[in-house]
Design a protein around this motif. Structure first.
Motif, PDB file in Angstrom:
ATOM      1  N   ARG A   9       0.810  -1.285   0.055  1.00 17.59           N
ATOM      2  CA  ARG A   9       0.088  -0.052   0.084  1.00 17.59           C
ATOM      3  C   ARG A   9       0.963   1.368  -0.260  1.00 17.59           C
ATOM      4  N   ALA A  10       0.489   2.075  -0.837  1.00 16.90           N
ATOM      5  CA  ALA A  10       1.560   3.392  -0.659  1.00 16.90           C
ATOM      6  C   ALA A  10       1.223   4.169   0.339  1.00 16.90           C
ATOM      7  N   GLY A  11       2.206   5.130   0.632  1.00 18.37           N
ATOM      8  CA  GLY A  11       1.801   6.132   1.967  1.00 18.37           C
ATOM      9  C   GLY A  11       1.630   7.237   1.309  1.00 18.37           C
ATOM     10  N   VAL A  12       1.760   8.561   1.647  1.00 13.49           N
ATOM     11  CA  VAL A  12       1.462   9.661   1.355  1.00 13.49           C
ATOM     12  C   VAL A  12       2.765  10.628   1.257  1.00 13.49           C
ATOM     13  N   ARG A  13       2.705  11.795   0.766  1.00 18.49           N
ATOM     14  CA  ARG A  13       3.827  12.615   0.834  1.00 18.49           C
ATOM     15  C   ARG A  13       4.032  13.402   2.060  1.00 18.49           C
ATOM     16  N   ILE A  14       5.178  14.117   2.281  1.00 22.22           N
ATOM     17  CA  ILE A  14       5.374  14.780   3.705  1.00 22.22           C
ATOM     18  C   ILE A  14       4.048  15.865   3.819  1.00 22.22           C
ATOM     19  N   ASP A  15       3.641  16.308   2.857  1.00 26.68           N
ATOM     20  CA  ASP A  15       2.487  17.381   2.873  1.00 26.68           C
ATOM     21  C   ASP A  15       1.087  16.520   2.851  1.00 26.68           C
ATOM     22  N   GLY A  16       1.010  15.210   2.865  1.00 23.68           N
ATOM     23  CA  GLY A  16      -0.340  14.635   2.815  1.00 23.68           C
ATOM     24  C   GLY A  16      -0.818  14.309   1.626  1.00 23.68           C
ATOM     25  N   GLY A  17      -0.171  14.773   0.525  1.00 28.36           N
ATOM     26  CA  GLY A  17      -0.605  14.411  -0.841  1.00 28.36           C
ATOM     27  C   GLY A  17      -0.385  12.801  -1.328  1.00 28.36           C
ATOM     28  N   VAL A  18      -0.934  12.535  -2.340  1.00 32.36           N
ATOM     29  CA  VAL A  18      -0.722  11.249  -2.816  1.00 32.36           C
ATOM     30  C   VAL A  18       0.400  11.019  -3.844  1.00 32.36           C
ATOM     31  N   ARG A  19       1.020   9.934  -3.601  1.00 32.88           N
ATOM     32  CA  ARG A  19       2.354   9.852  -4.477  1.00 32.88           C
ATOM     33  C   ARG A  19       2.337   8.140  -4.535  1.00 32.88           C
ATOM     34  N   ALA A  20       3.307   7.544  -5.638  1.00 31.75           N
ATOM     35  CA  ALA A  20       3.483   6.331  -5.877  1.00 31.75           C
ATOM     36  C   ALA A  20       4.477   5.234  -4.677  1.00 31.75           C
ATOM     37  N   ASN A  21       3.802   4.331  -4.461  1.00 32.51           N
ATOM     38  CA  ASN A  21       4.639   3.294  -3.444  1.00 32.51           C
ATOM     39  C   ASN A  21       6.107   3.231  -3.849  1.00 32.51           C
ATOM     40  N   GLU A  22       6.846   3.450  -2.810  1.00 31.22           N
ATOM     41  CA  GLU A  22       8.337   3.498  -3.195  1.00 31.22           C
ATOM     42  C   GLU A  22       8.833   2.238  -2.435  1.00 31.22           C
TER      43      GLU A  22
END
Length: 283
Positions: A9-22
């Motif tokens: 499951r993907a997390g979120v960016r530092i600012d809470g936005g959506v991003r791809a799973n790393e």
């Protein structure tokens, strides 16, 4: 071949936005590799997710080329070849954790570099293969954790403190007395934590990124790894991911559990070697 189940499951960016799973999981007929790409805090064309995906491909090639090669040598070659192919430089390259589990007819081997643990459940025992060197470093002087504990939340000040903390921690990367991670220095592979067991003694193995292991190590959602295995076996791997996310949702400002961002990426792998000890959802 053992039965393998995975959840991501993907997390979120530092600012809470959506991003791809790393986080990345690579499954081979005789091995599983789990990588957790480090979040990039400075503008950079190549992310930790890119690094993890590419290194996973190099490890796939190395493990397929020689199924019984020394795992540290496979990792060392993969890091070195990737660094050469992409002209990566130590200290300015993206990076990733590495966890490898490989099996033969007689043996199960594991390797862990940085904080993505492997947990083996053998007959009558539990073996946690964990690299704690990063966690044991001195806390940075400008700690984003204290900012969160004091109720500062995930705003711009948190981001600046996080960058400052990351720079201090980064000075300890891949050096004696610091911590070791896959980056652009192939010698880091020689510092990996290793363990192995006779295959006929191994019932199951768990591999996890720190977006899942925090449920045991930091949040106390699971009393130990056996409790996490029990939940995964009874309710499925995604229930473990759900439990971590639900706990984090109760702490939206990171005050109780200071962490870089609200939700980290999650990767969880369950490998079952013992047909007589399978959970219901794998039967």
């Amino acid at each position: 071949m053992p039965l393998i189940d995975m959840a991501e499951r993907a997390g979120v960016r530092i600012d809470g936005g959506v991003r791809a799973n790393e986080d990345q999981i690579v499954v081979l007929p005789h091995a599983v590799v789990l990588l957790d790409g480090a979040t990039t805090l400075q503008p950079r064309a190549r992310s930790g997710g890119w690094y993890a995906e590419c290194l996973g491909d190099y490890l796939r090639r190395g493990l397929n080329k020689d199924p019984e090669a020394d795992l540290a040598e496979v990792l060392e070659t993969a890091i070195g070849t990737m660094a050469e192919d992409y002209e990566l430089k130590p200290g300015s390259s993206p990076s990733s954790t590495v966890a490898i589990v490989r099996w033969t007819d007689d043996h199960v081997d594991s390797l862990v570099l940085a904080d993505s643990p492997v947990v083996a459940f053998t007959i009558g025992d539990v073996h946690v293969v964990n690299d704690t060197r990063l966690a044991n470093l001195p806390r940075p002087s400008s700690s984003h954790r204290e900012h969160l504990r004091e109720g500062g939340g995930y705003g711009e000040e948190h981001l600046e403190l996080l960058r400052s903390s990351a720079a201090e921690v980064g000075a300890w990367r891949n050096r004696e007395g610091g911590f070791w991670v896959a980056e652009a220095d192939p010698a880091a592979a020689r510092q990996a934590i290793r363990a192995g067991w006779p295959r006929d003694q191994v019932q199951s193995v768990i591999m996890a990124s720190d977006g899942v292991s925090c449920g045991v190590d930091d949040y106390g959602l699971f009393a130990d790894w056996t409790a996490l295995l029990d939940q995964a076996s009874d309710e499925g791997l995604h229930s473990v991911l759900d439990a971590v996310r639900k706990a984090e949702a109760t702490d939206p400002d990171g005050k109780r559990w200071p962490r870089p961002k609200l939700h980290d990426d999650q990767a969880l792998v369950l490998i079952h070697f013992d047909d007589d000890w399978l959970p219901d959802f794998l039967r």
